[in-house]
Structure formats: C-alpha cells, structure tokens
Design a protein around this motif. Structure first.
Motif, short mmCIF file in Angstrom:
data_model
loop_
_atom_site.label_atom_id
_atom_site.label_comp_id
_atom_site.label_asym_id
_atom_site.label_seq_id
_atom_site.Cartn_x
_atom_site.Cartn_y
_atom_site.Cartn_z
N ARG A 48 0.90 -1.14 -0.08
CA ARG A 48 0.09 0.14 -0.25
C ARG A 48 0.89 1.24 0.10
N THR A 88 -10.71 -6.44 -1.53
CA THR A 88 -10.27 -5.36 -0.84
C THR A 88 -9.66 -4.37 -1.95
N TYR A 122 -7.69 -2.00 -0.60
CA TYR A 122 -6.85 -1.49 0.35
C TYR A 122 -5.36 -1.47 -0.20
N TYR A 123 -4.98 -2.26 -1.01
CA TYR A 123 -3.54 -2.17 -1.57
C TYR A 123 -3.67 -1.63 -2.80
N ALA A 160 -9.42 -2.14 8.71
CA ALA A 160 -8.67 -1.22 7.68
C ALA A 160 -8.76 -1.78 6.34
N ARG A 161 -8.47 -3.08 6.33
CA ARG A 161 -8.55 -3.66 4.86
C ARG A 161 -10.20 -4.25 4.41
N SER A 219 0.97 1.59 7.29
CA SER A 219 0.01 1.19 6.45
C SER A 219 -0.01 -0.35 6.20
#
Length: 429
Positions: free
Chosen positions: A135, A171, A173-174, A326-327, A427
C-alpha cells in the motif's frame, strides 16, 4: 533472562481446535534407551525421524513433544508452503544459490505432497499460489525488489494493479500486487497431526513430554523429562529457538511471537466477494500483514510481533481487529472465532542455526518464518549428517546464523527497530 525449554501459550491453537479428537501418544515414563532422541514433534523433527528410520529401520527412535501435537508452533503458523525463496531471502545477485535453494524447495514440496496423498492426510492441501501486496511507498519498494528477483531468476509471476488485486481478494486497500504460482496452502494443524498419526511403527512419539535436561553420559546423552529418562547415542534438537536451553548458541538465535486470528464463517455476501475460493497473501514488507481464506469461508489475519514472551492477548486482539477493519471496512460485523500466538526462531541475517554443536548433539533452528518446507528439508538433511551420510552444503546454500548482541541490548534493538519500521510502514501492518 531464563531460557524456556518450550513455549507457554495463553490461548489454544485455533487451527487445532477445529480438528476431531485424536489418540494422544503416551508421555515418556521410566528409564529407556534409544539410538536417537529428537526434541520437538514438528516438521523438522518428523523429517529427521523419517530419514533416520529409512536409513536404519532397526534403530530405536524417540521423539519428545512438550505439548500435544498440533498445539505447538507447527500447528500455529499460517499454512503457506513456499516452493521459492521468501521475499526477504531474495537477492538477484545470488541467482545460482537461489536457484539451488528453489530446486530443493520444489523437491521437498513434492515429497510432502506425495506423503500427504499416500497417507491420506486430510489437510486441505491446495496449490493456490500466493499474492504479495503493498500500500505504501516502502511496501512498493519491497514488492519491486521481489519482482526484480523473480525476473532475474526467470520465475513465473503476474503483476496486478490495485483494482485487479481487489477483484481477487475483495479489498481496495492495496495499491499494487503480485501473484506467484509457487505456493501451496494447507491447514497446518491437520498436516502436522496427520504426519504424527502416520509415523512408522519404529518411531516412538511421546506427547506431553517436555525435555527438562540434556546432559552427557559417557559418549551418550541422557535426556530427562519430569517422568522419565532416555539414554541416547545421538540427540537432535528440532525445537527451534527453545533449543537454546539445551546448548544452541543464544548469541545467534532468539524467539519472536507472532499473532493470528480467524473469523467465523463470513456471511454469504462477503463470502462471495472475499472467500469464494482459497487464497493467501503475504506482505511485501517484512512487518506487514498476512491474510488468507479457508475452505469454509473464513478469513485469517496475522499481524504483530513481540520479543521472547507472548504479549497481552487483549491488546493483540485489538490490533488484529484494527488491521482487519482497515482492509475490509465494509465487511459485515464478524467476530473472531479463534485467536492465538505462536513462536518462530529468528536469526539476525535469516540463516539457520544448523549442524553439530557438540559431539553427537545436533540442532536445526532459526526457520525465520519459513518453517514447513524449509524445516522439512533441514530436518532430513540433519539426520543424514548425524548418520554420516552425504548431505548438501547447508552453510553455502542458506548461510550461517550471524552474531547478535546479548540482552538488554538485543531487546532494546528489537523494539527500536520494530518501532522505526512500523512507523515507516504503518499502513502495511
């Protein structure tokens, strides 16, 4: 700091809690003799015992396990069986050595796969490959270094944008990802208990038998537990960082605790988006977060480290929950069905502490988080070395564990380094 002879965990192993009950082997009791005693019923210990039994089927072989099989570190890992080097092992300038290591890993994985199939071990073994993801900028640099290694080594992989990765794991997230096919996933407690229950008759396994003392007795070694003793011609320490209590060099080996949790089965909407198939994700950065799904639609997360002792589980659970949310911020409310800690033997430079440390006393420790495949190979090789058979040049292939300063300097260094790395790659954790 007093060195522990075996780990003491606050919570039972989640993977093991789902398995059907099995017949526990009796604890060591009374006086006995053996050609070899192996300390630790893990992948390294079982591989050493199997290699010894194949070479000398008439020898008496004893394995002493501190807990019941499945509750120790071999059942507490994330279940990744890598056929190629870990990201922190990968150096493009050492391609010849890494090529040899990868070939050995593939051979060992093939041996494990054949054994699982032949013995009918139900451990959910699946050739799923693995994702790596990043991330932050520091995570992306780590990912690029691993991609450079894969390129230089001519290994297969696929780069993924954040959006492409999100389609695979549910997700956004990344920002960047990479897929490598060279990995299997397994239910680790099912694998290690299956191996235990399939040992050849000539191998005696004693559970709930932590070794308390190992002392020389003439040209042999006397191994003591609370209820019994074994006089053995050779001893193999296959209990990773806890081998330090029995003579392994404490200046080259330390114990690190890591933490994991598995959710209850996801609701159908989330299961279709996240866990419709089995996949695993390893972090690009060494302090990052590991994720994987299970065959029954659960999500496992591993994150967090502590030095030499298990951290407060309530605080650990809060950290794992924060990393998961968070993810997957839009996941339906889901509780952790299981949460646990586990240990790994860590060396400063990532090389194993391996070989003969005193006459007829051998050790394999410092798996550095790559325990199933690497540990199996190193256990097999160590038995062959103890038997005087030809063996690969482990030091040339893996390196030798380097020196670390003693406590309190080592402890302070671990915490300072961890805090700096955690801040730099917040993160990713």
């Amino acid at each position: 700091m007093k060195l522990l002879t075996h780990p003491s965990h606050q919570r039972p192993c989640g993977w093991n809690s789902w398995l059907p009950s099995r017949k526990v082997r009796p604890a060591l009791n009374g006086q006995s003799e053996a050609e070899v005693v192996i300390i630790g019923a893990g992948y390294t210990g079982f591989a050493a015992a199997t290699a010894w039994q194949q070479a000398r089927p008439d020898d008496r072989i004893k394995i002493l396990e501190a807990d019941r099989v499945g509750e120790g570190s071999p059942g507490r890992n994330s279940g990744f069986m890598l056929e190629i080097a870990l990201a922190n092992d990968a150096r493009p300038e050492e391609l010849e050595r890494m090529g040899q290591l990868n070939a050995l890993s593939r051979q060992t994985m093939a041996l494990l796969r054949e054994r699982v199939e032949r013995l009918g071990i139900d451990c959910q073994l699946a050739h799923s490959g693995t994702y790596r993801a990043a991330r932050s900028a520091i995570g992306q640099r780590s990912l690029k270094q691993y991609e450079d290694f894969l390129n230089a080594a001519g290994l297969s992989y696929q780069t993924l944008s954040g959006g492409q990765l999100a389609e695979k794991i549910g997700t956004h997230y990344y920002s960047h990802g990479l897929y490598s096919p060279d990995c299997y996933l397994v239910q680790p407690a099912a694998l290690i208990t299956g191996l235990a229950d399939s040992l050849e008759p000539g191998i005696e396994l004693h559970e709930y038998s932590p070794a308390t003392q190992i002392v020389p007795d003439g040209k042999k070694w006397r191994v003591s537990t609370s209820e019994g003793e074994v006089l053995a011609g050779r001893v193999i320490l296959a209990n990773n960082a806890f081998s330090r209590a029995f003579g392994a060099d404490s200046s080259r080996l330390t114990a690190i605790y890591t933490y994991a949790a598995i959710t209850e089965p996801l609701v159908e909407r989330d299961r279709q988006r996240i866990a419709a198939r089995t996949w695993g994700l390893l972090p690009a950065h060494r302090l990052g977060c590991t994720l994987r799904t299970t065959v029954d639609g659960r999500l496992m997360i591993r994150s967090g480290y502590s030095y030499e002792r298990e951290a407060d589980n309530a605080r650990v659970e809060d950290g794992l929950r924060a990393s998961l949310e968070a993810r997957y911020p839009d996941i339906a409310p889901v509780r952790f069905d299981q949460m646990w800690g586990g240990t790994t033997g860590l060396t400063y430079n990532g090389a194993p502490f391996w070989g003969e440390i005193q006459p007829n006393l051998y050790v394999s420790a410092g798996c550095n988080g790559g325990g199933i495949v690497k540990g199996t190979f190193l256990g097999d090789a160590l038995a062959r070395k103890a038997l005087g058979q030809p063996v690969e040049d482990v030091a040339s292939l893996f390196g030798t564990a380097s020196w670390m300063p003693p406590d309190p300097v080592r402890r302070l260094g671990f915490y300072l380094t961890s805090q700096v790395e955690r801040l730099k790659a917040k993160s990713e954790t």
